[in-house]
Design a protein around this motif. Structure first.
Motif, PDB file in Angstrom:
ATOM      1  N   LYS A  71       0.853  -1.189   0.000  1.00  0.00           N
ATOM      2  CA  LYS A  71       0.000   0.000   0.000  1.00  0.00           C
ATOM      3  C   LYS A  71       0.885   1.233   0.000  1.00  0.00           C
ATOM      4  N   VAL A  72       0.480   2.215  -0.789  1.00  0.00           N
ATOM      5  CA  VAL A  72       1.206   3.488  -0.876  1.00  0.00           C
ATOM      6  C   VAL A  72       0.197   4.621  -0.750  1.00  0.00           C
ATOM      7  N   LYS A  73       0.702   5.806  -0.468  1.00  0.00           N
ATOM      8  CA  LYS A  73      -0.164   6.982  -0.410  1.00  0.00           C
ATOM      9  C   LYS A  73       0.000   7.783  -1.691  1.00  0.00           C
ATOM     10  N   CYS A  74      -1.108   8.248  -2.209  1.00  0.00           N
ATOM     11  CA  CYS A  74      -1.096   9.106  -3.392  1.00  0.00           C
ATOM     12  C   CYS A  74      -0.279  10.354  -3.053  1.00  0.00           C
ATOM     13  N   PRO A  75       0.705  10.718  -3.880  1.00  0.00           N
ATOM     14  CA  PRO A  75       1.523  11.890  -3.580  1.00  0.00           C
ATOM     15  C   PRO A  75       0.747  13.211  -3.629  1.00  0.00           C
ATOM     16  N   THR A  76      -0.413  13.209  -4.255  1.00  0.00           N
ATOM     17  CA  THR A  76      -1.191  14.442  -4.362  1.00  0.00           C
ATOM     18  C   THR A  76      -2.162  14.610  -3.206  1.00  0.00           C
ATOM     19  N   SER A 109      -5.885   8.510  -8.840  1.00  0.00           N
ATOM     20  CA  SER A 109      -6.837   8.789  -9.914  1.00  0.00           C
ATOM     21  C   SER A 109      -6.178   9.610 -11.012  1.00  0.00           C
ATOM     22  N   LYS A 110      -6.854   9.692 -12.130  1.00  0.00           N
ATOM     23  CA  LYS A 110      -6.388  10.525 -13.238  1.00  0.00           C
ATOM     24  C   LYS A 110      -6.324  11.988 -12.797  1.00  0.00           C
ATOM     25  N   ARG A 111      -7.284  12.399 -11.981  1.00  0.00           N
ATOM     26  CA  ARG A 111      -7.316  13.778 -11.494  1.00  0.00           C
ATOM     27  C   ARG A 111      -6.033  14.120 -10.735  1.00  0.00           C
ATOM     28  N   CYS A 112      -5.636  13.260  -9.802  1.00  0.00           N
ATOM     29  CA  CYS A 112      -4.418  13.517  -9.030  1.00  0.00           C
ATOM     30  C   CYS A 112      -3.184  13.482  -9.937  1.00  0.00           C
ATOM     31  N   GLN A 113      -3.197  12.604 -10.911  1.00  0.00           N
ATOM     32  CA  GLN A 113      -2.094  12.527 -11.864  1.00  0.00           C
ATOM     33  C   GLN A 113      -1.963  13.844 -12.638  1.00  0.00           C
ATOM     34  N   LEU A 114      -3.092  14.394 -13.078  1.00  0.00           N
ATOM     35  CA  LEU A 114      -3.073  15.643 -13.841  1.00  0.00           C
ATOM     36  C   LEU A 114      -2.715  16.848 -12.974  1.00  0.00           C
ATOM     37  N   ILE A 115      -3.120  16.831 -11.719  1.00  0.00           N
ATOM     38  CA  ILE A 115      -2.728  17.906 -10.801  1.00  0.00           C
ATOM     39  C   ILE A 115      -1.206  17.929 -10.679  1.00  0.00           C
ATOM     40  N   ASP A 116      -0.611  16.763 -10.504  1.00  0.00           N
ATOM     41  CA  ASP A 116       0.845  16.672 -10.386  1.00  0.00           C
ATOM     42  C   ASP A 116       1.527  17.134 -11.674  1.00  0.00           C
ATOM     43  N   LEU A 117       1.015  16.706 -12.808  1.00  0.00           N
ATOM     44  CA  LEU A 117       1.579  17.127 -14.095  1.00  0.00           C
ATOM     45  C   LEU A 117       1.518  18.646 -14.237  1.00  0.00           C
ATOM     46  N   PRO A 157      -4.346   1.666 -12.054  1.00  0.00           N
ATOM     47  CA  PRO A 157      -3.694   2.070 -13.309  1.00  0.00           C
ATOM     48  C   PRO A 157      -2.997   3.427 -13.264  1.00  0.00           C
ATOM     49  N   PHE A 158      -3.293   4.250 -12.269  1.00  0.00           N
ATOM     50  CA  PHE A 158      -2.686   5.581 -12.208  1.00  0.00           C
ATOM     51  C   PHE A 158      -1.558   5.652 -11.185  1.00  0.00           C
ATOM     52  N   ARG A 159      -1.151   4.485 -10.655  1.00  0.00           N
ATOM     53  CA  ARG A 159      -0.140   4.477  -9.604  1.00  0.00           C
ATOM     54  C   ARG A 159       1.093   5.270 -10.001  1.00  0.00           C
ATOM     55  N   PRO A 160       1.683   6.029  -9.139  1.00  0.00           N
ATOM     56  CA  PRO A 160       1.444   6.078  -7.703  1.00  0.00           C
ATOM     57  C   PRO A 160       0.272   6.971  -7.301  1.00  0.00           C
ATOM     58  N   PHE A 161      -0.475   7.464  -8.270  1.00  0.00           N
ATOM     59  CA  PHE A 161      -1.616   8.328  -7.968  1.00  0.00           C
ATOM     60  C   PHE A 161      -2.876   7.491  -7.815  1.00  0.00           C
ATOM     61  N   GLU A 189      -3.637   0.438  -3.163  1.00  0.00           N
ATOM     62  CA  GLU A 189      -2.828  -0.755  -3.369  1.00  0.00           C
ATOM     63  C   GLU A 189      -1.982  -0.578  -4.620  1.00  0.00           C
ATOM     64  N   TRP A 190      -0.711  -0.974  -4.520  1.00  0.00           N
ATOM     65  CA  TRP A 190       0.206  -0.887  -5.654  1.00  0.00           C
ATOM     66  C   TRP A 190       0.052  -2.162  -6.469  1.00  0.00           C
ATOM     67  N   GLY A 191      -0.470  -2.027  -7.667  1.00  0.00           N
ATOM     68  CA  GLY A 191      -0.635  -3.195  -8.517  1.00  0.00           C
ATOM     69  C   GLY A 191      -1.424  -2.850  -9.758  1.00  0.00           C
ATOM     70  N   PRO A 192      -1.685  -3.848 -10.589  1.00  0.00           N
ATOM     71  CA  PRO A 192      -2.391  -3.618 -11.852  1.00  0.00           C
ATOM     72  C   PRO A 192      -3.801  -3.057 -11.669  1.00  0.00           C
ATOM     73  N   GLN A 193      -4.387  -3.252 -10.502  1.00  0.00           N
ATOM     74  CA  GLN A 193      -5.724  -2.725 -10.245  1.00  0.00           C
ATOM     75  C   GLN A 193      -5.701  -1.211 -10.016  1.00  0.00           C
TER      76      GLN A 193
END
Length: 64
Positions: A4-9, A27-35, A21-25, A15-19
């Motif tokens: 288990k990891v914490k979303c950096p955003t 959601s897509k939203r958190c991924q885009l905020i970071d970008l 898809p946006f890891r380490p984020f 859970e870290w795994g194929p389930q």
């Protein structure tokens, strides 16, 4: 064992795994905020700029 990891955003635990898809984020939203933070240069990797790595225009071309 599940890793288990914490979303950096938003710090949501996921859970870290194929389930995830946006890891380490989480959601897509958190991924885009970071970008966006990187694009706005709110985040950066410290260090000096190596002038040898900067692109230079070809002979006869001008800087844009």
């Amino acid at each position: 064992m599940v890793t288990k990891v914490k979303c950096p955003t938003c710090q949501t635990e996921l859970e870290w795994g194929p389930q995830s898809p946006f890891r380490p984020f989480c959601s897509k939203r958190c991924q885009l905020i970071d970008l966006g933070e990187w694009a706005d240069e709110e985040k950066r990797i410290p260090g000096e700029i190596d002038p040898e790595l900067l692109p230079y225009p070809e002979e006869g071309e001008q800087w844009q």
